[in-house]
Design an enzyme around this catalytic site. Structure first.
Site, short mmCIF file in Angstrom:
data_model
loop_
_atom_site.label_atom_id
_atom_site.label_comp_id
_atom_site.label_asym_id
_atom_site.label_seq_id
_atom_site.Cartn_x
_atom_site.Cartn_y
_atom_site.Cartn_z
N VAL A 1 22.73 -10.54 33.25
CA VAL A 1 21.64 -10.84 32.32
C VAL A 1 20.51 -11.41 33.19
CG1 VAL A 1 20.91 -12.23 30.35
CG2 VAL A 1 23.21 -11.25 30.40
N PRO A 2 19.45 -10.62 33.44
CA PRO A 2 18.54 -10.87 34.56
C PRO A 2 17.52 -11.99 34.38
CG PRO A 2 17.80 -8.97 33.31
CD PRO A 2 19.10 -9.40 32.69
N CYS A 3 17.99 -13.23 34.35
CA CYS A 3 17.06 -14.35 34.27
C CYS A 3 16.26 -14.49 35.57
CB CYS A 3 17.80 -15.64 33.96
SG CYS A 3 19.12 -16.07 35.11
N HIS A 4 16.70 -13.81 36.65
CA HIS A 4 15.94 -13.86 37.90
C HIS A 4 14.59 -13.15 37.77
CE1 HIS A 4 18.34 -10.13 38.11
NE2 HIS A 4 17.29 -9.62 38.76
#
EC number: 2.1.1.63
Length: 206
Positions: A175-178
């Site tokens: 889940v790409p919080c980056h």
């Protein structure tokens, strides 16, 4: 009365221990995992994998991937937390996580841009879950500001809450919080540390 054991006695005790047969140990662990699963006693499976951002802990339930954790988060602490929040019936069992490991490896070798995995969202609730559910909408190789994500989640003023949701994301990388950055374009904070965030962003930009 406490009995003193001299150093020479201590060495003698260790010399008397039988050698560990790792093949047997592995087989016994395999049998334990399958017996636990057969009896419905395995609630959380976990394994670790090596990646360009360090060793990642992966954990899954029957519903799907429930946790991804960086080394800096303390894998033992993460497992203890899972035992409290989900179930103490946790075992290292790789087969449930083989597909997760395969897709993450594909991601890091630039053969995958989006994950296709069942996710168990039980560790996130309310607005945080709302925020995290919007993150996969940020396309591979792109970024969005915390303000952009707040607006997408229906609360334009909740910029700090978006930051908090990203900081407590239980499924980083997948889940790409980056991909969430500051409004000025700088990286901002990240659960895996600034170096890991930069590595992920550079990977996707290249």
């Amino acid at each position: 009365m406490m009995m003193a054991i001299h150093e020479s006695d201590d060495r003698h005790l260790f010399d008397a221990l039988p050698a560990i047969d790792f093949d047997v140990s592995k087989r016994l662990h395999f049998e334990l995992v399958h017996a636990a699963r057969r009896e419905g006693l395995l609630d959380v499976s976990y394994r670790t994998i090596d990646t360009p951002v360090g060793e990642l802990l992966l954990a899954a339930t029957e519903l799907g991937l429930v946790r991804v954790a960086y080394t800096r988060q303390g894998h033992d602490r993460v497992l203890e937390s899972l035992a409290k929040l989900i179930s103490p019936r946790i075992l290292r069992a790789t087969d449930r996580l083989d597909e997760v490991a395969r897709q993450i490896e594909q991601y890091f070798t630039k053969r995958r841009r989006a994950f296709d995995l069942p996710l168990d969202w039980r560790l996130s609730r309310g607005f945080r879950l709302n925020v995290l559910s919007h993150l996969p909408d940020i396309a591979y190789g792109n970024t969005a500001s915390y303000a952009d994500v707040a607006a997408a989640a229906g609360s334009p003023r909740a910029v700090r809450a978006v930051g908090s949701a990203c900081a407590t994301n239980p499924l980083p990388v997948v889940v790409p919080c980056h991909r969430v950055v500051r409004s000025d374009g700088t990286a901002g904070g990240y659960v895996g540390g600034l170096e890991a965030k930069t590595t992920l962003l550079n990977l996707e930009a290249s």
